[in-house]
Write a protein that holds these residues in place. Structure first.
Motif, PDB file in Angstrom:
ATOM      1  N   ARG A 144       0.830  -1.216   0.000  1.00  0.00           N
ATOM      2  CA  ARG A 144       0.000   0.000   0.000  1.00  0.00           C
ATOM      3  C   ARG A 144       0.861   1.261   0.000  1.00  0.00           C
ATOM      4  O   ARG A 144       0.458   2.289  -0.563  1.00  0.00           O
ATOM      5  CB  ARG A 144      -0.913  -0.010   1.229  1.00  0.00           C
ATOM      6  N   TYR A 145       2.031   1.209   0.576  1.00  0.00           N
ATOM      7  CA  TYR A 145       2.866   2.408   0.727  1.00  0.00           C
ATOM      8  C   TYR A 145       4.027   2.450  -0.266  1.00  0.00           C
ATOM      9  O   TYR A 145       4.921   3.286  -0.122  1.00  0.00           O
ATOM     10  CB  TYR A 145       3.382   2.490   2.168  1.00  0.00           C
ATOM     11  N   SER A 160       5.930   3.745  -3.042  1.00  0.00           N
ATOM     12  CA  SER A 160       5.833   5.085  -3.641  1.00  0.00           C
ATOM     13  C   SER A 160       5.752   5.063  -5.165  1.00  0.00           C
ATOM     14  O   SER A 160       5.394   6.068  -5.779  1.00  0.00           O
ATOM     15  CB  SER A 160       7.020   5.942  -3.204  1.00  0.00           C
ATOM     16  N   LYS A 194       0.047   3.946  -6.685  1.00  0.00           N
ATOM     17  CA  LYS A 194      -1.010   4.519  -5.862  1.00  0.00           C
ATOM     18  C   LYS A 194      -2.146   3.509  -5.770  1.00  0.00           C
ATOM     19  O   LYS A 194      -2.405   2.745  -6.709  1.00  0.00           O
ATOM     20  CB  LYS A 194      -1.520   5.833  -6.442  1.00  0.00           C
ATOM     21  N   LEU A 234      -5.670   2.303  -6.104  1.00  0.00           N
ATOM     22  CA  LEU A 234      -6.714   2.714  -7.035  1.00  0.00           C
ATOM     23  C   LEU A 234      -8.092   2.282  -6.572  1.00  0.00           C
ATOM     24  O   LEU A 234      -9.068   3.039  -6.681  1.00  0.00           O
ATOM     25  CB  LEU A 234      -6.407   2.118  -8.412  1.00  0.00           C
ATOM     26  N   MET A 273      -3.575  -1.543  -7.632  1.00  0.00           N
ATOM     27  CA  MET A 273      -2.560  -0.507  -7.563  1.00  0.00           C
ATOM     28  C   MET A 273      -2.237  -0.047  -8.979  1.00  0.00           C
ATOM     29  O   MET A 273      -2.223  -0.851  -9.915  1.00  0.00           O
ATOM     30  CB  MET A 273      -1.288  -1.046  -6.905  1.00  0.00           C
ATOM     31  N   GLN A 274      -1.952   1.256  -9.134  1.00  0.00           N
ATOM     32  CA  GLN A 274      -1.598   1.788 -10.450  1.00  0.00           C
ATOM     33  C   GLN A 274      -0.219   2.420 -10.396  1.00  0.00           C
ATOM     34  O   GLN A 274       0.093   3.198  -9.477  1.00  0.00           O
ATOM     35  CB  GLN A 274      -2.614   2.825 -10.912  1.00  0.00           C
ATOM     36  N   ARG A 275       0.612   2.082 -11.378  1.00  0.00           N
ATOM     37  CA  ARG A 275       1.954   2.669 -11.461  1.00  0.00           C
ATOM     38  C   ARG A 275       1.819   4.154 -11.752  1.00  0.00           C
ATOM     39  O   ARG A 275       1.060   4.572 -12.649  1.00  0.00           O
ATOM     40  CB  ARG A 275       2.754   1.995 -12.589  1.00  0.00           C
ATOM     41  N   ARG A 276       2.511   4.954 -11.017  1.00  0.00           N
ATOM     42  CA  ARG A 276       2.419   6.410 -11.191  1.00  0.00           C
ATOM     43  C   ARG A 276       2.913   6.810 -12.580  1.00  0.00           C
ATOM     44  O   ARG A 276       3.879   6.256 -13.088  1.00  0.00           O
ATOM     45  CB  ARG A 276       3.198   7.136 -10.098  1.00  0.00           C
ATOM     46  N   GLU A 316       8.212   9.093  -8.167  1.00  0.00           N
ATOM     47  CA  GLU A 316       8.724   7.881  -7.553  1.00  0.00           C
ATOM     48  C   GLU A 316       9.998   8.196  -6.773  1.00  0.00           C
ATOM     49  O   GLU A 316      10.809   9.017  -7.194  1.00  0.00           O
ATOM     50  CB  GLU A 316       9.021   6.824  -8.622  1.00  0.00           C
TER      51      GLU A 316
END
Length: 203
Positions: A176-177, A179, A182, A184, A193-196, A202
């Motif tokens: 969850r953390y 970096s 995020k 989603l 989770m989505q890659r920034r 990052e």
């Protein structure tokens, strides 16, 4: 499921009397399809009987490729009944894209990945060590904007003990953390989770 029950289920499936079994619910497959739709390079860790695999295959882009990863270890008779069911489920899906079955463990299959993935579904080893290894091995392969879906990583009231599952605890403590990503969405036992998009975000 006992060996005799497994064989009986496989026979009933091929006769059209049983449907493929799945570790995902109808609602979970629906949201997986939503996030996988029109994606081009996908991977699924943990195929089982291919019900989710077939759904992802139908959802991906017509020129997409889905890597379906499962060692499908043979049983006492030297046969993996779920493997045959999975192949048939995918054939029935009539996907326009390509499905590549990799009969390997996830940490072996990751070595064959040549291109970044824009969708990954992790539903393999749910031990703390297993999910940690999958996350460390596979998360770097996700392209910017790509999606990672992780099963058995979110507490569900339907499974009161799920808060204590190693996969849920590792997700809450670590994934969850991360970096690079995020959070989603979370639906039933699934986390997305989505890659920034921006590398500068990052660390």
């Amino acid at each position: 499921m006992a060996q005799g029950q497994t064989i009986l289920h496989a026979l009933r499936y091929h006769l059209g009397w049983d449907t493929a079994h799945s570790q995902t619910s109808d609602a979970e497959r629906e949201i997986l399809v939503q996030y996988a739709r029109e994606r081009h390079t996908l991977a699924e860790i943990g195929v089982f009987e291919g019900k989710t695999t077939a759904a992802l295959a139908r959802a991906m882009a017509p020129n997409g490729v889905l890597y379906a990863i499962d060692p499908h270890f043979p049983g006492r008779l030297g046969i993996c009944w779920s493997k045959g069911i999975a192949r048939r489920e995918v054939a029935r899906a009539r996907a326009l894209g390509r499905v590549v079955f990799l009969e390997q463990l996830s940490f072996e299959a990751v070595k064959a990945m040549q291109a970044p993935l824009d969708f990954l579904f992790i539903d393999g080893d749910h031990s703390r060590q297993g999910i940690q290894r999958d996350w460390n091995d596979w998360a770097p392969l996700i392209s910017q904007g790509g999606i990672v879906a992780l099963h058995d990583t979110h507490f569900s009231a339907e499974y009161p003990d799920s808060a204590e599952w190693e996969s849920v605890r590792y997700f809450e403590e670590q994934i969850r953390y991360d970096s690079r990503f995020k959070l989603l969405d979370q639906v039933e036992l699934l986390s997305f989770m989505q890659r920034r998009e921006s590398p500068e975000l990052e660390t």
